[in-house]
Scaffold this active site. Sequence first.
Site, PDB file in Angstrom:
ATOM      1  N   ASN A 127       0.540  -1.668   0.105  1.00 24.22           N
ATOM      2  CA  ASN A 127       0.281   0.304   0.092  1.00 24.22           C
ATOM      3  C   ASN A 127       0.626   1.233   0.030  1.00 24.22           C
ATOM      4  O   ASN A 127       1.498   1.604   1.420  1.00 24.22           O
ATOM      5  CB  ASN A 127      -0.794  -0.165   1.109  1.00 24.22           C
ATOM      6  CG  ASN A 127      -1.824   1.089   0.933  1.00 24.22           C
ATOM      7  OD1 ASN A 127      -2.291   1.727   0.142  1.00 24.22           O
ATOM      8  ND2 ASN A 127      -2.950   1.673   2.527  1.00 24.22           N
ATOM      9  N   CYS A 130      -1.461   4.975   0.152  1.00 27.84           N
ATOM     10  CA  CYS A 130      -2.609   5.899   1.293  1.00 27.84           C
ATOM     11  C   CYS A 130      -3.088   7.608   1.049  1.00 27.84           C
ATOM     12  O   CYS A 130      -1.747   7.795   1.807  1.00 27.84           O
ATOM     13  CB  CYS A 130      -2.998   4.918   2.202  1.00 27.84           C
ATOM     14  SG  CYS A 130      -4.284   5.765   3.663  1.00 27.84           S
ATOM     15  N   ASN A 192      -6.023   2.926  -6.189  1.00 29.59           N
ATOM     16  CA  ASN A 192      -6.881   3.261  -5.092  1.00 29.59           C
ATOM     17  C   ASN A 192      -7.382   4.649  -5.072  1.00 29.59           C
ATOM     18  O   ASN A 192      -7.447   5.020  -6.370  1.00 29.59           O
ATOM     19  CB  ASN A 192      -5.198   3.719  -3.363  1.00 29.59           C
ATOM     20  CG  ASN A 192      -5.162   3.577  -2.757  1.00 29.59           C
ATOM     21  OD1 ASN A 192      -6.362   3.894  -1.584  1.00 29.59           O
ATOM     22  ND2 ASN A 192      -4.612   3.215  -1.744  1.00 29.59           N
ATOM     23  N   GLY A 217     -15.763   4.500  -4.895  1.00 31.52           N
ATOM     24  CA  GLY A 217     -17.603   4.279  -5.365  1.00 31.52           C
ATOM     25  C   GLY A 217     -17.836   3.859  -6.788  1.00 31.52           C
ATOM     26  O   GLY A 217     -16.579   4.655  -7.417  1.00 31.52           O
TER      27      GLY A 217
END
Lengths: 304, 251
Positions: A127, A130, A192, A217
């Site tokens: 990751n 973020c 991401n 979304g």
Amino acid sequence: MTNLAVDLPGLKLKNPIMPASGCFGFGREYSEFYDLSKLGAVIMKAATGSERFGNNTPRVAETASGMLNAIGLQNPGVEKIIETEVPYLANYDIPIIANVAGSTIEEYELVAKTFNQTDQVHALELNISCPNVKEGGIQFGTDPDMAANVTKKVKKVSDLPIYVKLSPNVSDIVAMAKAVEAAGADGLTMINTLSGMQIHLPNKHPLLANKTGGLSGPAIKPVAIRMIYEVKQHVSIPVIGMGGISNAEDVLEFLLAGASAVAVGTANFQNPFICPEIIEELPAVLKKYGFNSVQDAIGKGIVV
Amino acid sequence: MIKKEEMLIKSVKSIALDTIEMVLNNRYISRAAVPGQFLHVDIQGHTLRRPISIADVDKSEETVTILFKIMGSGTKHLSAYQTGMTFSVLGPSGNGFNIDNREAKSVLLIGGGIGVPPLYYLGKRLAEEGREIISVLGFQSAESVFYEQKFQELGESFIVTNDGSYGDKGFVTNVLGKVKDFDCYYSCGPSPMLKAITERLEHKHGYISLEERMGCGVGACFACVIPTDTSGGYKKICKDGPVFSSREVTL
């Protein structure tokens, strides 16, 4: 019979659907709704070297066709996750992907090395993207040299296949993908969340306590499709696609753009059954568009 | 146990300024719900569900009543839903009020604004068990007041409005001095109110119900956490709460 199986480095998937990191915790809550063995795989919530509380609340805000979140990588730390969460998920017949986060290269190495000590984790998702923590890895996710460096370092300390999670908050996504591929990444996960903000009219200030948050979304799906489509023309490692998937048609769109499997995130919040429902609908959708297997559809949308 | 259920709207009524009461039919939810729990409501066209507390339950009619205030686009959209329509909920969600404390012969209910509804079903259940109920309910102004009569039927009630247009003027804490002694309190309302109450009633046994913007509503996303101390401890409001003992969380 439509074949949903996909083989990826370290991951034998019986179907290409998995919940996305951060949207599914460590699976316990959703296991009360359905048998997690139905999933293709599971990506755990991010792990850091030690316990993190995360940001102040409010941590979520709804947007048009999406949401912003700024959780801030809250997690009990990698050791606790290995002790309590991994064995729980290992009860299910699914590959486990651990999401590795950090604020320094040393922390990434530590987390990756610690996961390497258990044989219950099948792959790592690195990751470096973020957007919600100042030191949450985003600095590694926006600079190709830094991304390549952290990938190389983590690769050295872990035998597990490494999927690097790319941030869309860059001007040249292809350069990022090529850099981590050259550094030894076994695959990519993308995208991401997109960095965003909402102002709350009643108090005239940013709604999220963190001010900015990550947009997810359906609103971000076209961005994800475009980026995967571009990246797949320049790298040969497989992509696990994500960004706004909420039905089986969306999954096919990601496969056509070049993804080999997909992760479902935000949609779990509206419908806890979304993953098994998509898995059930996928064969009919593949068939409707003339595909006999998931494998058949991968990358078929790319027009050269 | 939380299930995904369809609720059938039996009635929709505006009962105060921007305040809607909906009576919903669903067998499972009406049988399983306890005071203080909430429904995580799916509103068409909205990415996130909205947590709305349960204001009343009629087990024989298999109905659940919810009350909500029109605050933004989601609640506005929900307020336009008509009788006969259905919508999806996750529920009954969260842990409700502890009502098994037999020592508490007299209880004080303290509600602020849209924090009042869950106290009604709680008060009704406690009154059925023969506890003495005292209520202090705070609203912004006269036109925001609702359920005054219903709470009066449970016991002595005090209404407070911020602007003094109805009942006492000020905040709920202003009238606590008027209230006779009680064994235990239950409160729901905005955080500043709960903070003031837990400090003022520090020596009393109490329960508070918290509100926060939620994501999943089932405990997976960590959007609605509240610290329990200053060293990283936390609870999830959706799953561990929304009801907590007054000393359990740091407001």
